[in-house]
Structures are given as structure tokens and as C-alpha cells.
Design a protein around this motif. Structure first.
Motif, short mmCIF file in Angstrom:
data_model
loop_
_atom_site.label_atom_id
_atom_site.label_comp_id
_atom_site.label_asym_id
_atom_site.label_seq_id
_atom_site.Cartn_x
_atom_site.Cartn_y
_atom_site.Cartn_z
N LEU A 49 0.84 -1.20 0.00
CA LEU A 49 0.00 0.00 0.00
C LEU A 49 0.88 1.25 0.00
CD1 LEU A 49 -2.57 -1.06 2.74
CD2 LEU A 49 -2.91 -1.14 0.27
N GLY A 50 0.23 2.40 -0.03
CA GLY A 50 0.95 3.67 0.08
C GLY A 50 0.99 4.43 -1.22
N TYR A 90 3.69 -0.37 4.64
CA TYR A 90 2.91 0.85 4.81
C TYR A 90 1.54 0.40 5.28
CZ TYR A 90 0.35 5.12 3.60
OH TYR A 90 -0.43 6.25 3.64
N THR A 91 1.18 0.78 6.51
CA THR A 91 -0.11 0.36 7.03
C THR A 91 -0.86 1.54 7.63
OG1 THR A 91 0.83 -0.20 9.19
CG2 THR A 91 0.64 -1.99 7.59
N ILE A 92 -2.17 1.45 7.58
CA ILE A 92 -3.04 2.38 8.28
C ILE A 92 -3.90 1.54 9.20
CG2 ILE A 92 -4.87 4.10 8.08
CD1 ILE A 92 -3.83 4.75 5.27
N THR A 93 -3.79 1.79 10.50
CA THR A 93 -4.52 1.00 11.48
C THR A 93 -5.27 1.91 12.45
OG1 THR A 93 -2.53 0.94 12.86
CG2 THR A 93 -2.92 -0.95 11.45
N PRO A 94 -6.42 1.45 12.96
CA PRO A 94 -7.13 2.23 13.97
C PRO A 94 -6.35 2.21 15.29
CG PRO A 94 -8.24 0.15 13.57
CD PRO A 94 -7.11 0.23 12.59
N VAL A 95 -6.38 3.34 16.00
CA VAL A 95 -5.64 3.44 17.25
C VAL A 95 -6.58 3.66 18.44
CG1 VAL A 95 -3.88 4.75 18.50
CG2 VAL A 95 -3.62 4.35 16.07
N ALA A 96 -7.56 4.53 18.28
CA ALA A 96 -8.45 4.87 19.38
C ALA A 96 -9.90 4.72 18.94
CB ALA A 96 -8.19 6.29 19.86
N THR A 114 1.89 3.74 9.60
CA THR A 114 3.20 3.21 9.98
C THR A 114 3.94 2.81 8.71
OG1 THR A 114 2.28 2.35 12.05
CG2 THR A 114 4.44 1.50 11.36
N ILE A 115 5.19 3.24 8.61
CA ILE A 115 6.03 2.88 7.47
C ILE A 115 7.29 2.21 8.00
CG2 ILE A 115 7.32 3.70 5.45
CD1 ILE A 115 5.39 6.07 5.31
N THR A 116 7.69 1.14 7.36
CA THR A 116 8.91 0.42 7.72
C THR A 116 9.84 0.39 6.52
OG1 THR A 116 7.63 -0.98 9.22
CG2 THR A 116 9.84 -1.75 8.63
#
Length: 174
Positions: A49-50, A90-96, A114-116
Motif C-alpha cells: 500500500l501507500g 505501509y499500514t493504516i490502522t485504527p488506534v483509538a 506506519t512505514i517500515t
């Protein structure tokens, strides 16, 4: 001679004595006097992704940072220092989570990008500094934020931190 003048002279002498051990820069790193060049290969995007321009954006960001913060000459290949790698995730994750109002579903109020990046660093003059490791950083954002119009700024902020981490692990030896 007054105290200010004496203190200033002592400071100058200390700086002069400490500069004989290597090439120092203002970022805290020490490079061997034999180290004059760096080659930074294209960091390819292997993340599923990204944004499509992540590869070029990261590569240019890291090249610019090393040129601005060292006296090393950037060469196409076979530098005294060699850096290459790729974007691995490249990820998009729920946090709250936030509960919905009456009859509405619960939803995420905050998300995290988050990118690694996997990086391989080679110091041809001193192999003890070589490494092959991953660097990761994230940016939290409110879900009321329009991701499409802010994603590039978020990615740039994340890349700035990852580049700093790679710089510190390689040249600054931190």
C-alpha cells in the motif's frame, strides 16, 4: 587577563585538542579521514500500500539529508559508505475507538500510518559499523482529517524521522 577571556581560551584549547582524532561534524558523528564518499542506491517500494511516489520521495530525502549534514561526496556507486534498501511496509490502522451515538456503530477516532524501511549500510573502511536492519516510524491522525489531502505530508514527516534514525545508526554511530 579576566575570567571570561581565560574561559574562552580554555574552551578553544579543548576544542583544538579533541579535533585530532577524526573528522567531526555538528551532528555528533565521527568519520574516518579516509571516508570521503557515500553512495545511496534507489530505495524501492515493496510495500503493498501507500502513495506511488514513496520510493522517489524516500531516496531523495535520505540523499539530501546526508549531503546537508556531512561533507561526504555523493557518488553513484562504490562509495566509502554504501546505503541501500527498500520500503517494506505501509499500514493504516485504527488506534483509538470511539463509541457511536444512539443507534450508530462504534468507529475509530484516531488512525495511525506506519512505514517500515529495511536498510543495509556498508562502511568499506570499517566493517564493524555495517548493519542490515529495519527502521519504522508512525504518524497518528484524527479521522476527521482528510487523508487524501494530508497523506503526502504525513509520509514526509515519517520519512524525516526514519532518515534521522538511519543517519544516527550509520554516520553518527548512536
Amino acid at each position: 587577563m579576566n575570567l571570561k577571556t581565560f574561559s574562552f581560551l580554555v574552551l578553544l584549547i579543548c576544542i583544538g585538542l579533541s579535533s585530532g582524532c577524526g573528522v567531526y561534524n555538528f551532528t555528533g558523528g565521527t568519520l574516518s579521514p579516509d571516508t570521503k564518499t557515500i553512495s545511496i542506491s534507489q530505495f524501492y517500494n515493496n510495500a503493498p500500500l501507500g502513495p506511488s511516489n514513496m520510493s522517489a520521495l524516500f531516496t531523495e530525502t535520505i540523499k539530501d539529508y546526508f549531503q546537508q549534514n556531512t561533507s561526504l561526496e555523493l557518488v553513484d556507486s562504490n562509495g566509502d559508505l554504501q546505503l541501500d534498501g527498500f520500503i517494506t511496509n505501509y499500514t493504516i490502522t485504527p488506534v483509538a475507538a470511539t463509541s457511536g451515538s444512539q443507534g450508530q456503530a462504534d468507529f475509530s477516532a484516531l488512525s495511525r500510518i506506519t512505514i517500515t524501511v529495511s536498510a543495509t549500510y556498508t562502511n568499506v573502511n570499517d566493517a564493524t559499523f555495517d548493519f542490515d536492519r529495519s527502521f519504522s516510524f508512525f504518524k497518528d491522525f484524527d479521522n476527521s482529517t482528510n487523508l487524501a489531502s494530508n497523506e503526502e505530508a504525513f509520509v514526509e514527516e515519517i520519512f524525516d524521522q526514519i532518515v534521522l534514525d538511519i543517519f544516527n545508526a550509520s554516520v553518527a554511530n548512536w
